[in-house]
Design an enzyme around this catalytic site. Sequence first.
Site, mmCIF file in Angstrom:
data_model
loop_
_atom_site.group_PDB
_atom_site.id
_atom_site.type_symbol
_atom_site.label_atom_id
_atom_site.label_comp_id
_atom_site.label_asym_id
_atom_site.label_seq_id
_atom_site.Cartn_x
_atom_site.Cartn_y
_atom_site.Cartn_z
ATOM 1 N N GLU A 244 48.970 44.960 71.816
ATOM 2 C CA GLU A 244 49.507 46.063 71.082
ATOM 3 C C GLU A 244 48.652 47.013 70.387
ATOM 4 O O GLU A 244 47.741 46.275 69.476
ATOM 5 C CB GLU A 244 50.415 45.508 69.929
ATOM 6 C CG GLU A 244 51.708 44.854 70.522
ATOM 7 C CD GLU A 244 52.468 44.226 69.357
ATOM 8 O OE1 GLU A 244 53.038 44.818 68.243
ATOM 9 O OE2 GLU A 244 52.792 43.075 69.525
ATOM 10 N N CYS A 278 49.782 51.919 62.936
ATOM 11 C CA CYS A 278 49.507 52.203 64.234
ATOM 12 C C CYS A 278 50.517 53.345 64.843
ATOM 13 O O CYS A 278 50.152 54.315 65.573
ATOM 14 C CB CYS A 278 49.802 50.972 65.323
ATOM 15 S SG CYS A 278 51.332 50.224 64.944
HETATM 16 P P1 NAD Z 1 40.149 45.654 65.523
HETATM 17 O O1 NAD Z 1 40.470 45.946 67.094
HETATM 18 O O2 NAD Z 1 38.862 46.200 65.215
HETATM 19 O O3 NAD Z 1 40.555 44.228 65.166
HETATM 20 C C1 NAD Z 1 41.709 43.391 65.504
HETATM 21 C C2 NAD Z 1 41.460 42.050 65.519
HETATM 22 O O4 NAD Z 1 40.591 41.555 66.357
HETATM 23 C C3 NAD Z 1 40.756 41.649 64.116
HETATM 24 O O5 NAD Z 1 41.101 40.336 63.831
HETATM 25 C C4 NAD Z 1 39.383 41.274 64.666
HETATM 26 O O6 NAD Z 1 38.567 40.457 63.926
HETATM 27 C C5 NAD Z 1 39.380 40.938 66.083
HETATM 28 N N1 NAD Z 1 38.461 41.306 66.874
HETATM 29 C C6 NAD Z 1 37.443 41.896 66.840
HETATM 30 N N2 NAD Z 1 36.722 41.674 67.889
HETATM 31 C C7 NAD Z 1 36.973 40.997 68.799
HETATM 32 C C8 NAD Z 1 36.866 40.320 70.184
HETATM 33 N N3 NAD Z 1 35.574 40.556 70.729
HETATM 34 N N4 NAD Z 1 37.583 39.560 70.712
HETATM 35 C C9 NAD Z 1 38.949 38.972 69.911
HETATM 36 N N5 NAD Z 1 39.076 39.378 68.789
HETATM 37 C C10 NAD Z 1 38.281 40.488 68.033
HETATM 38 O O7 NAD Z 1 41.280 46.473 64.943
HETATM 39 P P2 NAD Z 1 41.567 46.917 63.303
HETATM 40 O O8 NAD Z 1 40.313 47.826 62.839
HETATM 41 O O9 NAD Z 1 41.724 45.422 62.684
HETATM 42 O O10 NAD Z 1 42.849 47.444 63.222
HETATM 43 C C11 NAD Z 1 43.158 48.795 63.503
HETATM 44 C C12 NAD Z 1 43.664 49.000 64.930
HETATM 45 O O11 NAD Z 1 44.891 48.324 65.075
HETATM 46 C C13 NAD Z 1 44.058 50.617 65.027
HETATM 47 O O12 NAD Z 1 43.442 51.068 66.194
HETATM 48 C C14 NAD Z 1 45.590 50.394 64.944
HETATM 49 O O13 NAD Z 1 46.383 51.429 65.564
HETATM 50 C C15 NAD Z 1 46.063 49.100 65.798
HETATM 51 N N6 NAD Z 1 47.174 48.510 65.604
HETATM 52 C C16 NAD Z 1 48.060 48.580 66.486
HETATM 53 C C17 NAD Z 1 49.288 48.127 66.230
HETATM 54 C C18 NAD Z 1 50.456 47.910 67.398
HETATM 55 O O14 NAD Z 1 51.458 47.466 67.124
HETATM 56 N N7 NAD Z 1 50.395 48.774 68.373
HETATM 57 C C19 NAD Z 1 49.785 47.672 65.018
HETATM 58 C C20 NAD Z 1 48.633 47.572 63.978
HETATM 59 C C21 NAD Z 1 47.426 48.258 64.098
#
Ligand code: NAD
Length: 475
Positions: A244, A278
């Site tokens: 997501e 999001c």
């Molecule tokens: P991010 O992608 O930076 O991090 C998300 C998670 O992934 C965190 O727990 C992070 O520590 C982890 N992570 C980081 N690098 C990783 C790797 N290489 N492998 C596995 N995990 C890793 O996102 P963010 O800045 O925490 O959140 C914001 C983003 O989330 C925005 O783009 C937003 O639109 C999206 N979002 C989407 C939804 C949805 O349902 N579509 C809902 C909420 C947020």
Amino acid sequence: MPTTQTEPEPESAHVPGHRAAPLPVVDPATGEAFDEAPDQQPDALDAVIDRSHRAWHDWRIDPAVRSTALRTGADAVEAAGDELARLLTREQGKPLTESHAEVARTAARLRYFAELAPRARRIDDGRPVHSEVRWRSLGPVAAIVPWNFPLQLAAAKCAPALAAGNTVILKPSPHTPLATRLLGSVLTAVLPPDVLTVVTGREPLGARLTSHPGIRHVTFTGSVPTGRAVAGAAAASLARVTLELGGNDAAVLLDDVDVERIADRLFWAAFRNCGQVCMAVKRVYVPARLHTDVVEALAARAASVTVGPGLDPGTQLGPVNNAPQLARVTHLVRQALRDGARAAAGGHRLPGPGYFFAPTILTDVPTDSPVVTEEQFGPVLPVLPYRTTDEAVDAANSTGMGLGGSVWGTDTERAAAVAERLECGTAWINHHAELSLAQPFAGAKDSGVGVAGGPWGLYGNLRPFVVHRPKEART
Ligand code: NAD
């Protein structure tokens, strides 16, 4: 303020093997660290996943046991609601009323999936055989969530995975580990040992989790670039992947829209949780003749909103969650202003401590400005004029993302016909980002892979198992 340091925690809630330096947790309302969480080492995951795998053998057997445990878990979350909400506001920044609402949605997700069970199905294709489709769990699931809705998204992943008979290793963002650790303590108290484990730490903890051969499903919410990395990592073990990802949702206003009537709804669809949603409205397209009216209506609301620490009563908009995100929002706005945009409200960081950014309405924005073409994920909204509906639909569909979109107008049938043309997972008429627990949630284009929500979310955590035998049983 109670913290996880003083919480009595079941041993299975957290793994041992922290690095010497723990993870500081910053209050975004002050910019200062107020607590810390374990910075667990990727190597500790081997033991965690091994225990999770062993716990799966019993947990997968009885759906009635799982259903009761999830319902009890929901009650326990509500009982800990005040503590969870305060901790969430402290580390995430959102107003306390929104944190309470998030806790309520967390419990609601546990209850919803407690009542869902997969349906076995007979296949009759006219041949003399009985073919029955049943459903089996997958094994340990890695659930990885971002910092904008840590509790609600944790439950949206854990509840269907657990209801399906899987065990879960849950990893929150390093920006918001504390409320999730407390949630882990609350839930592990009502679950058998090792059915749910919360791990916290810096990268490469998530990367190691997603590439671990013991994980059978990676369910991830976060940004598009991290989603791509997760899909690549999970390819090694061919674990199932549900992603997501980000959104850049457009709201298209039609020429019969009643601006004053919709302005509050539109404003909050963009600015709730400080724009860190999001499926927030991230771009608004307006018929040229209504453009000034819409900009003024939104700017008046942006100028009058109460911005402050989430724990202050009366705060409507909290800070941006973290320093890198504040820097990104600041950069996108500065760049747009340099490119000729004008801030009808806000346009700058607020003075004083904390990560506060003035709610910003941008006009005269070049259509190729990154604040339009990329996801800003902050309290900033560009309002763009259009001449024809076709032009508006093309612009709405012009980005690589396709999470949601909305169309606003007095003639709702006409608005619905325009909404049909949006390339996204959910299209709303005269509102935005409203979801039912029973509906599928899936993004188009780069916004996601797989389906969450409703029965689709449950089946996403199961595999079909088919029993096939002749109708006339022969020995
Ligand atoms: P991010 O992608 O930076 O991090 C998300 C998670 O992934 C965190 O727990 C992070 O520590 C982890 N992570 C980081 N690098 C990783 C790797 N290489 N492998 C596995 N995990 C890793 O996102 P963010 O800045 O925490 O959140 C914001 C983003 O989330 C925005 O783009 C937003 O639109 C999206 N979002 C989407 C939804 C949805 O349902 N579509 C809902 C909420 C947020």
